[in-house]
Design an enzyme around this catalytic site. Structure first.
Site, PDB file in Angstrom:
ATOM      1  N   ASP A   1       2.323  17.883  10.295  1.00 14.08           N
ATOM      2  CA  ASP A   1       3.620  18.560  10.283  1.00 14.08           C
ATOM      3  C   ASP A   1       4.621  17.864  11.191  1.00 14.08           C
ATOM      4  O   ASP A   1       5.802  17.725  10.861  1.00 14.08           O
ATOM      5  CB  ASP A   1       3.460  20.026  10.707  1.00 14.08           C
ATOM      6  CG  ASP A   1       2.730  20.865   9.679  1.00 14.08           C
ATOM      7  OD1 ASP A   1       2.569  20.407   8.526  1.00 14.08           O
ATOM      8  OD2 ASP A   1       2.309  21.988  10.030  1.00 14.08           O
TER       9      ASP A   1
ATOM     10  N   GLU B   1       8.559   6.892   7.776  1.00 13.12           N
ATOM     11  CA  GLU B   1       7.695   7.290   6.655  1.00 13.12           C
ATOM     12  C   GLU B   1       6.414   6.465   6.665  1.00 13.12           C
ATOM     13  O   GLU B   1       5.328   6.997   6.386  1.00 13.12           O
ATOM     14  CB  GLU B   1       8.430   7.123   5.322  1.00 13.12           C
ATOM     15  CG  GLU B   1       7.655   7.632   4.135  1.00 13.12           C
ATOM     16  CD  GLU B   1       7.436   9.131   4.172  1.00 13.12           C
ATOM     17  OE1 GLU B   1       6.262   9.558   4.024  1.00 13.12           O
ATOM     18  OE2 GLU B   1       8.408   9.876   4.361  1.00 13.12           O
TER      19      GLU B   1
ATOM     20  N   SER C   1       0.832  -1.207   0.000  1.00 18.93           N
ATOM     21  CA  SER C   1       0.000   0.000   0.000  1.00 18.93           C
ATOM     22  C   SER C   1       0.864   1.254   0.000  1.00 18.93           C
ATOM     23  O   SER C   1       0.584   2.213  -0.734  1.00 18.93           O
ATOM     24  CB  SER C   1      -0.919  -0.011   1.221  1.00 18.93           C
ATOM     25  OG  SER C   1      -1.702   1.148   1.261  1.00 18.93           O
TER      26      SER C   1
END
EC number: 2.7.1.107
Length: 128
Positions: free
Chosen positions: A100, A74, A28
């Site tokens: 952020d 990530e 994914s």
């Protein structure tokens, strides 16, 4: 025997299910996250380079492991962003702050890659 929360120990079938879910998550991320694809491509170059340039097992682990940490963060950042987007695309201060901060976490680990590689390989380059 179950633990205090009622969780049974994971047997081979449970481990297999967890592995399948992990592979689905990697797939994914590859399909939907351009940043993850870029980091994987960099790892394809830096991983073998770290293996060749590391002088011993510890150096190799640091050079390669620092890159793996970026990809792991990530994945976490992308999962958090997906959850935020699930609840709507409208701008919310807390959602923006969370996204952020996730991005900043990836950035900090990218700086760690630079630091680790510079501290391990820099002295060799300077000595010639």
């Amino acid at each position: 025997m179950a633990d205090i929360y009622g969780h049974l120990p994971r047997g081979p079938a449970g481990v297999m299910k967890a592995a399948i879910w992990s592979i689905q998550g990697l797939r994914s991320a590859w399909l939907h996250e351009s940043s993850f694809r870029l980091e994987v491509c960099l790892f394809v170059v830096l991983g073998p380079l770290g293996w060749m340039l590391g002088g011993n097992g510890v150096e190799r682990a640091l050079l390669i492991g620092s890159c793996l940490l970026v990809m792991a963060m990530e994945l976490m950042n992308s999962s958090m962003e997906a959850i935020i987007e699930r609840y709507g695309a409208e701008r919310h201060e807390l959602a923006g702050r969370a996204k952020d901060m996730g991005s900043a976490a990836v950035f900090v680990l990218m700086m760690n890659v630079i630091l680790v590689w510079a501290l391990i390989l820099g002295p060799r380059l300077l000595q010639g």
